[in-house]
Design an enzyme around this catalytic site. Structure first.
Site, PDB file in Angstrom:
ATOM      1  N   ASP A   1     -20.051  65.735 -81.621  1.00 25.45           N
ATOM      2  CA  ASP A   1     -20.022  67.158 -81.627  1.00 25.45           C
ATOM      3  C   ASP A   1     -21.736  67.566 -81.790  1.00 25.45           C
ATOM      4  O   ASP A   1     -22.327  67.101 -82.659  1.00 25.45           O
ATOM      5  CB  ASP A   1     -19.244  68.030 -82.477  1.00 25.45           C
ATOM      6  CG  ASP A   1     -19.244  69.526 -82.336  1.00 25.45           C
ATOM      7  OD1 ASP A   1     -20.085  69.931 -81.374  1.00 25.45           O
ATOM      8  OD2 ASP A   1     -18.375  69.954 -82.603  1.00 25.45           O
ATOM      9  N   GLN A   2     -22.082  68.178 -80.589  1.00 23.37           N
ATOM     10  CA  GLN A   2     -23.604  68.590 -80.581  1.00 23.37           C
ATOM     11  C   GLN A   2     -24.717  67.461 -81.022  1.00 23.37           C
ATOM     12  O   GLN A   2     -25.635  67.541 -81.537  1.00 23.37           O
ATOM     13  CB  GLN A   2     -23.687  69.417 -81.789  1.00 23.37           C
ATOM     14  CG  GLN A   2     -24.836  70.487 -82.054  1.00 23.37           C
ATOM     15  CD  GLN A   2     -24.667  71.591 -82.767  1.00 23.37           C
ATOM     16  OE1 GLN A   2     -23.669  72.492 -82.485  1.00 23.37           O
ATOM     17  NE2 GLN A   2     -25.625  71.912 -83.808  1.00 23.37           N
TER      18      GLN A   2
ATOM     19  N   CYS B   1     -19.089  75.032 -78.009  1.00 25.63           N
ATOM     20  CA  CYS B   1     -18.035  73.761 -78.138  1.00 25.63           C
ATOM     21  C   CYS B   1     -16.729  73.972 -76.967  1.00 25.63           C
ATOM     22  O   CYS B   1     -16.523  73.236 -76.575  1.00 25.63           O
ATOM     23  CB  CYS B   1     -17.849  73.879 -79.693  1.00 25.63           C
ATOM     24  SG  CYS B   1     -18.845  73.197 -80.686  1.00 25.63           S
TER      25      CYS B   1
ATOM     26  N   HIS C   1     -11.088  72.055 -80.258  1.00 30.37           N
ATOM     27  CA  HIS C   1     -11.273  73.575 -79.983  1.00 30.37           C
ATOM     28  C   HIS C   1     -10.639  74.380 -78.849  1.00 30.37           C
ATOM     29  O   HIS C   1     -11.067  75.059 -78.167  1.00 30.37           O
ATOM     30  CB  HIS C   1     -12.762  73.683 -79.965  1.00 30.37           C
ATOM     31  CG  HIS C   1     -13.031  74.956 -80.659  1.00 30.37           C
ATOM     32  ND1 HIS C   1     -14.473  75.397 -81.049  1.00 30.37           N
ATOM     33  CD2 HIS C   1     -12.414  76.229 -80.773  1.00 30.37           C
ATOM     34  CE1 HIS C   1     -14.406  76.426 -81.461  1.00 30.37           C
ATOM     35  NE2 HIS C   1     -13.278  76.932 -81.070  1.00 30.37           N
TER      36      HIS C   1
ATOM     37  N   ASP D   1     -20.048  67.136 -76.423  1.00 26.80           N
ATOM     38  CA  ASP D   1     -19.602  68.334 -75.974  1.00 26.80           C
ATOM     39  C   ASP D   1     -20.979  69.307 -75.615  1.00 26.80           C
ATOM     40  O   ASP D   1     -20.887  69.761 -74.580  1.00 26.80           O
ATOM     41  CB  ASP D   1     -19.012  69.366 -76.540  1.00 26.80           C
ATOM     42  CG  ASP D   1     -19.169  69.562 -78.238  1.00 26.80           C
ATOM     43  OD1 ASP D   1     -20.316  68.872 -78.451  1.00 26.80           O
ATOM     44  OD2 ASP D   1     -18.685  70.378 -78.752  1.00 26.80           O
TER      45      ASP D   1
END
Length: 500
Positions: free
Chosen positions: A12-13, A52, A102, A288
């Site tokens: 993530d990120q 996200c 998510h 993502d």
């Protein structure tokens, strides 16, 4: 054709500029570096949307947000949209997810047979932005720069607790798959929440970056000189309420790099179990969206600049020779790539997709312009972008156009929208954008979706509250030894390898 097992490793990120050809040399990421050595490494891979939920829905479906209708982090991912899990399941795969995806809405599976964990984020409409109130900050869930000012060391956090469990559940699942009780090929998606802020890391990983030059503050742009969307993002992050010092920036970047090493460690455990249990799989590693990490003075994501929009993408397996591929590609290409890899006829999958299979791209074929969209917090109307060759074009009805040549200006400091030498490229990109998007229609759809969700969310919070959050169930009466089982058979079935 034998259908391969598929292991998807998602984080993530993670800023894709840190993966120019696998992990940058300064990163302590030995497991990802080993994976890179046997992977097709897509150096210019972009998210479909730098947030996200929209980015992940696009990753799973192969559709841009304007078509998936997952515009923001509280937009429902409709159950009638096929994902790669649906396509693979139809083709005979068992499909499973450990970790974050998510999903918003009552469907928390989207083609998956099994989820091993709940999600880390809520599944309801509570995080819905409101274009009717431009400039409004919804303080209880909007990002703020507390993640920067509060960066540091901790041995357990909300996010570490989550990712520790994701890694544990994944290794247990891989052990279970090795026993061969289900003869079908498998697709296991593993999705960690790190290195997403807050930038807080365990001491063992923090100490790896004691004297790291890359923790130094990057170049910033004064607020007055920023483009309008960047200014809105600064306001949305409540930047004026924080006095962010250079030392805070160093600590935030250090914590971020440390959490890349933490994720690498977890991935190493997973790959070790895969190897120890003699299971072969096509492996995909991606994120993502990225993180600005203080570049231009911005943090987190929500824009189309390289640090926010570019993500790592590495694929190891048949049809993906170890090589660096510089052709721009997108995370919307993952779903059709998985189908192609599994031998699913592309004419049954691709007609309605925005993405394309990367199997031919990995072999040297062209891909075409890469589109991106953003219509969530910090914006007041949708933004769109195209990456075509070395050019990046950004359009928004509320703002001046932007055009950058990433070959000569990788930091995106010079907007060439009025430059004579860019006129031909600009004309082409404007034509491509006109053909792809109607910004008024996009804006109207987003506003209608937001307004509907505000009504539904308010209503569902009154009276009895029925959450949509996924509740993983593990039937205890089917685990270990129970009296409807034959102990002799059980012990043999649960052992791998057998006969040694």
């Amino acid at each position: 054709m034998k259908q391969p097992n598929i292991l998807i490793l998602m984080v993530d990120q993670l800023n894709g500029t840190l993966f120019p050809d696998g992990p940058a040399p300064f990163l302590h990421a030995p497991n990802l570096k080993r994976l890179a050595e046997r992977s097709s490494r897509f150096a210019n891979s972009y998210t479909a949307s730098p947030l996200c939920a929209p980015g992940r829905a696009s990753f799973m479906s192969g559709l841009l947000p304007s078509r998936s209708r997952v515009y923001d982090n509280a937009a429902e991912f409709s159950a009638d949209i096929p994902t790669y899990a649906h396509h693979l399941r139809r083709a005979g795969y068992q499909t499973c997810l450990a970790g974050k995806m998510h999903f918003v809405g009552p469907d928390q599976l989207h083609g998956l047979e099994e989820r091993l964990t709940t999600d880390i984020y809520p599944a309801d409409f509570g995080w819905t932005p409101d274009y009717r109130k431009p400039g409004e900050r919804i303080d209880w869930w909007y990002h703020n720069l507390g993640s920067v000012s509060g960066a540091g060391v901790a041995e357990i956090t909300n996010q570490l607790e989550y990712d520790d469990d994701v890694a544990h559940q994944t290794t247990q699942k891989l052990y279970d798959l090795s026993r061969g009780a289900d003869p079908r090929p498998w697709c296991l998606t593993v999705s960690f929440t790190h290195p997403h802020d807050p930038y807080v890391a365990r001491r063992k990983y923090w100490d790896l970056y004691e004297d790291c030059a890359q923790t130094e503050p990057p170049e910033t742009i004064p607020y007055a000189d920023m483009d309008p969307h960047s200014q809105r993002l600064m306001d949305a992050c409540d930047a004026s309420a924080f006095n962010v010092t250079d030392d805070m920036i160093r600590r935030a970047r250090r914590g971020y790099f440390a959490n890349i090493s933490y994720v690498d460690d977890q991935i190493g455990k997973i790959l070790s179990v895969l190897e120890e249990t003699r299971q072969e799989a096509t492996i995909i590693f991606t994120s993502d969206h990225g993180d600005m990490l203080g570049e231009r003075g911005l943090w987190f994501k929500m824009n189309f600049f390289e640090d926010s929009a570019r993500v790592p993408l590495m694929i190891a397996g048949d049809g993906f020779a170890p090589a660096l591929i510089e052709t721009p590609v997108s995370t919307i290409d993952v779903a059709p790539t998985l189908c192609d890899t599994a031998g699913i006829a592309m004419e049954t999958v691709a007609p309605w997709l925005d993405g394309t299979s990367l199997v031919p791209v990995a072999a040297g074929a062209a891909r075409g312009p890469v589109p991106m969209e953003y219509a969530a917090e910090g914006s007041i109307t949708p933004l769109v972008a195209l990456r075509d060759g070395s050019w990046k074009y950004i359009r928004c009805a509320a703002d001046p156009e932007q055009l950058y040549d990433l070959e000569t200006d990788p930091a995106e400091r010079t907007n060439l929208i009025d430059a004579p030498q860019a006129a031909e490229a600009l004309a082409k990109l404007r034509r491509l954008a006109d053909d792809r998007w109607s910004l008024p229609a996009f804006d109207a759809a987003v506003r209608e979706s937001q307004a509907r969700r505000w009504v539904v969310y308010d209503a569902l919070r009154e009276g009895h509250y029925q959450p949509w959050d996924y509740q993983p169930m593990r039937p205890a009466s089917e685990r270990y030894m129970r009296n409807h089982m034959d102990l002799n058979t059980l012990e043999e079935q649960k052992r791998f390898p057998r006969g040694e």
